[in-house]
Design a protein around this motif. Structure first.
Motif, short mmCIF file in Angstrom:
data_model
loop_
_atom_site.label_atom_id
_atom_site.label_comp_id
_atom_site.label_asym_id
_atom_site.label_seq_id
_atom_site.Cartn_x
_atom_site.Cartn_y
_atom_site.Cartn_z
N THR A 35 0.84 -1.20 0.00
CA THR A 35 0.00 0.00 0.00
C THR A 35 0.87 1.25 0.00
O THR A 35 0.60 2.19 -0.75
N ILE A 36 1.89 1.25 0.82
CA ILE A 36 2.77 2.42 0.92
C ILE A 36 3.48 2.66 -0.41
O ILE A 36 3.50 3.79 -0.92
N ILE A 37 4.04 1.61 -1.00
CA ILE A 37 4.74 1.75 -2.28
C ILE A 37 3.76 2.20 -3.36
O ILE A 37 4.09 3.05 -4.19
N SER A 38 2.56 1.66 -3.34
CA SER A 38 1.55 2.01 -4.33
C SER A 38 1.16 3.49 -4.23
O SER A 38 1.09 4.19 -5.24
N ILE A 39 0.94 3.96 -3.03
CA ILE A 39 0.55 5.37 -2.84
C ILE A 39 1.69 6.30 -3.21
O ILE A 39 1.50 7.30 -3.90
N LYS A 40 2.91 5.95 -2.77
CA LYS A 40 4.07 6.78 -3.12
C LYS A 40 4.29 6.80 -4.64
O LYS A 40 4.64 7.82 -5.22
N GLY A 41 4.06 5.65 -5.27
CA GLY A 41 4.18 5.57 -6.73
C GLY A 41 3.14 6.41 -7.43
O GLY A 41 3.44 7.06 -8.45
N GLN A 42 1.91 6.43 -6.90
CA GLN A 42 0.86 7.28 -7.48
C GLN A 42 1.25 8.74 -7.42
O GLN A 42 1.09 9.48 -8.40
N VAL A 43 1.76 9.16 -6.28
CA VAL A 43 2.19 10.55 -6.11
C VAL A 43 3.30 10.88 -7.09
O VAL A 43 3.27 11.92 -7.77
N LEU A 44 4.29 10.00 -7.20
CA LEU A 44 5.40 10.22 -8.13
C LEU A 44 4.91 10.30 -9.57
O LEU A 44 5.29 11.22 -10.31
#
Length: 176
Positions: A35-44
């Motif tokens: 979830t954390i990687i997914s959200i950070k990836g969305q932001v990026l």
């Protein structure tokens, strides 16, 4: 959301057939790193404005690179899907195209991965055919160098098909 129903179904399946993928999925669920990687990836991805065809091409290339080291399609998908499907869906990309890009990446390097189970057979057959010829090698490098143009052709043709489907909104399957 996505993670509320995902772990119960997939973790049970993952433990049966792919211990490495199952372990990774369990770790992603327990630690919430997926979830954390997914959200950070969305932001990026939102910050750099990467969407659509370029994003899918880069994802296909990433999957192709991973395929060189992890030849099992199921294990790769179990590791990548919990991160990339919600990441791409969060920026408005169709999950069907995420799966399509994954399948393209998995396909393009199947014939050149050193971990291919058919590689020893191909090497022995090449040695048999080239017996006594000094100018033509029959090792893993020869096999990969002969297959590399096919990988490039697979990539170009499959990406062109994906672009046509994406551009003209052609359904990827029945009922879509």
């Amino acid at each position: 959301g996505y993670w509320t129903f995902f772990p119960k179904d997939i973790v049970a399946l993952a433990g049966m057939g792919a211990p490495l993928g199952g372990t990774l999925v369990i770790m992603l669920c327990i630690t919430h790193m997926g979830t954390i990687i997914s959200i950070k990836g969305q932001v990026l991805l939102n910050n750099i404005g990467l969407k659509g065809i370029p994003l899918f091409i880069l994802f296909a290339l990433l999957c192709g690179l991973i395929n060189l080291f992890v030849p099992s399609a199921a294990t790769k998908w179990m590791a990548l899907a919990p991160i990339f499907v919600p990441m791409f869906a969060g920026i408005g990309m169709d999950p069907n195209y995420t799966m399509l890009a994954y399948r393209i990446g998995d396909t393009i390097t199947n014939n050149i991965t050193p971990l291919n189970s058919g590689l020893p057979i191909a090497i022995s057959k090449l040695e048999e055919v080239n017996e006594g010829k000094k100018d033509f090698g029959s090792g893993i490098g020869t096999i990969i160098s002969v297959q590399l143009p096919f990988s490039a052709a697979y990539f170009v043709s499959l990406v062109l098909m994906m672009i046509v489907f994406y551009t003209f909104h052609i359904p990827l399957g029945p009922g879509m």
